[in-house]
Design an enzyme around this catalytic site. Structure first.
Site, PDB file in Angstrom:
ATOM      1  N   ARG A 234       0.856  -1.185   0.000  1.00 36.44           N
ATOM      2  CA  ARG A 234       0.000   0.000   0.000  1.00 36.44           C
ATOM      3  C   ARG A 234       0.888   1.228   0.000  1.00 36.44           C
ATOM      4  NH1 ARG A 234      -3.416  -2.843  -1.393  1.00 36.44           N
ATOM      5  NH2 ARG A 234      -5.413  -3.312  -0.405  1.00 36.44           N
ATOM      6  N   GLU A 263      -3.688   7.761  -4.033  1.00 38.53           N
ATOM      7  CA  GLU A 263      -4.111   7.288  -5.360  1.00 38.53           C
ATOM      8  C   GLU A 263      -5.406   7.962  -5.797  1.00 38.53           C
ATOM      9  OE1 GLU A 263      -4.212   3.017  -5.076  1.00 38.53           O
ATOM     10  OE2 GLU A 263      -2.113   2.942  -4.509  1.00 38.53           O
ATOM     11  N   HIS A 281      -1.625   0.790  -9.569  1.00 39.99           N
ATOM     12  CA  HIS A 281      -2.244  -0.169  -8.641  1.00 39.99           C
ATOM     13  C   HIS A 281      -2.985  -1.290  -9.403  1.00 39.99           C
ATOM     14  CE1 HIS A 281      -4.064  -0.695  -4.350  1.00 39.99           C
ATOM     15  NE2 HIS A 281      -3.836  -1.862  -4.935  1.00 39.99           N
TER      16      HIS A 281
HETATM   17  O1  LIG Z   1      -4.413  -4.220  -3.621  1.00 44.76           O
HETATM   18  C1  LIG Z   1      -5.085  -5.169  -3.872  1.00 44.76           C
HETATM   19  C2  LIG Z   1      -5.848  -5.911  -2.915  1.00 44.76           C
HETATM   20  O2  LIG Z   1      -5.815  -5.605  -1.720  1.00 44.76           O
HETATM   21  O3  LIG Z   1      -6.542  -6.858  -3.338  1.00 44.76           O
END
Ligand SMILES: O=CC(=O)O
Length: 315
Positions: A234, A263, A281
Site C-alpha cells: 500500500r 491514489e 495499482h
Molecule cells: O491491492 C489489492 C488488494 O488488496 O486486493
C-alpha cells in the site's frame, strides 16, 4: 437471494457487477449524487445486508453506521485497510476478503517491477519507439540474477515473491513480526538491518497502524544509493515525501511502485525519473484473477446468506 440488498461501493469489475445483479438486489453507491444518508433513504438503506467494497472504497465507520441491517462486508480485495474492522467486530458484522487467488499475479508484478527498474525495460522501450536506437546503443543496465532480496512481510504474497526471486538465484531475507518456522530464509527482527543487508527491498505486508510509514527515511538511507525499493503493498507503507527526496538526491538507487499514498495522484517529481517504474495499482488486475476474485466474493455472500461457513473469513 434476489431480495437481499447488496451495496457495491464503486465500480470494480464488470463481471462482479453482473454476478451481483444476477443473484442479489444490487445498489450502486456511485449512482448517488447526494450524501450517503440521502442515497440510503431513497434506496431503502435498511434493506441492505451486505457491502462489497474494494481498495478504493471499503466500509468506514460512516457507511457502517448508515446501514442498520448490515451483516457482512465482502471485500473485492485482499487488503483490509479500507474496512473498519474494529467497528465490524463490535457490531458482529462478518468480513471476508479475496486472498490466495491473487497471490501469483501480485508476486509476478513485483518481479516485473524489479526487472523494469534494473533492466530499464520501460526506458529502453521508449528509446526504441522514439527512434533513438538509430543514433546510439541504449547503454548498460543492472543485473537482477543473484542479487540479495529483502522482503517486508512473509505472508502469502511475500512467500510467493521469495520463491520467484530464488529462481533468479537471489539470496532471500525477510522482516516480519515474528520468525516464520516454515521459511528457510534469513530473518531480521529489525527492518533497518534488513534494508542494510539487501540490494532490493520489497514491501509485501498488510497495511496496519504498525506498518504505516514502515519505510521511512532511516530505512531508505539504510537501503542506500544502489538500493531498489519495490512497493506492491500500500502507498502508506512508504513515507512518500522521503522517498521522493531520496530519489531526487540520489540517496536511493531506484523504485518500482504499484501503489501510492494518495491514489490516483502520483508525486509529480517521480514522473521525470528514469530509475523509477510506475504502475497504476494493478497488482491483481488480470482477467483471470479478477474473475476468480469476483467468484470468491459471490461465494462468500452466498455462503453467508445460506448460513454456511465463509470461504475466506476475516471476522
Ligand atoms: O491491492 C489489492 C488488494 O488488496 O486486493
Amino acid at each position: 437471494m434476489k431480495s437481499i440488498g447488496v451495496l457495491m461501493t464503486c465500480p470494480m469489475h464488470k463481471y462482479l457487477e453482473q454476478q451481483l445483479e444476477t443473484h442479489f438486489n444490487l445498489f450502486k453507491l456511485w449512482h448517488c449524487n447526494s450524501s450517503i444518508t440521502e442515497f440510503l433513504k431513497t434506496h431503502q438503506g435498511n434493506t441492505i445486508r451486505a457491502v462489497v467494497g474494494n481498495t478504493e472504497i471499503g466500509a468506514d465507520v460512516e457507511l457502517i453506521a448508515s446501514l442498520p441491517s448490515l451483516e457482512i462486508v465482502a471485500s473485492y480485495s485482499v487488503g483490509l485497510d479500507k474496512i473498519d474492522l474494529r467497528k465490524c467486530e463490535e457490531k458482529g458484522i462478518r468480513v471476508a476478503n479475496t486472498p490466495d487467488v491473487l497471490t501469483d499475479d501480485v508476486a509476478d508484478l513485483a518481479i516485473g517491477l524489479i526487472l523494469g527498474v534494473l533492466r530499464g525495460i520501460c526506458a529502453s522501450d521508449a528509446y526504441v519507439r522514439i527512434g533513438k536506437w538509430k543514433d546510439a546503443d541504449f547503454g548498460l543496465a543492472t543485473k537482477f540474477s543473484g542479487k540479495s532480496v529483502g522482503i517486508v512481510g512473509l505472508g502469502r504474497i511475500g512467500t510467493a515473491i521469495a520463491k520467484r526471486a530464488e529462481a533468479f538465484g537471489c539470496s532471500i531475507s525477510y522482516f516480519s513480526r515474528s520468525q516464520k518456522p516454515f521459511a528457510n530464509y534469513k530473518f531480521y527482527s529489525n527492518i533497518i538491518d534488513l534494508a542494510t543487508s539487501c540490494q532490493i527491498l520489497i514491501v509485501a505486508c498488510a497495511l496496519t497502524e504498525e506498518t504505516r510509514h514502515i519505510i521511512n527515511r532511516e530505512v531508505i538511507d539504510a537501503l542506500g544509493p544502489k538500493g531498489i525499493l519495490i512497493n506492491i503493498g500500500r502507498g502508506a507503507h512508504v513515507d512518500e515525501t522521503e522517498l521522493v527526496s531520496a530519489l531526487l538526491e540520489g540517496r536511493l538507487g531506484g523504485a518500482g511502485l504499484d501503489v501510492y499514498e494518495n491514489e490516483p495522484d502520483v508525486p509529480e517529481e517521480l514522473l521525470g525519473l528514469g530509475n523509477v517504474v510506475l504502475q497504476p495499482h494493478v497488482g491483481s488486475d488480470t482477467v483471470e484473477t479478477s474473475d476468480a476474485m469476483a467468484d470468491l466474493v459471490i461465494s462468500n455472500l452466498k455462503a453467508h446468506f445460506s448460513k454456511k461457513s465463509l470461504l475466506t473469513p476475516v471476522i
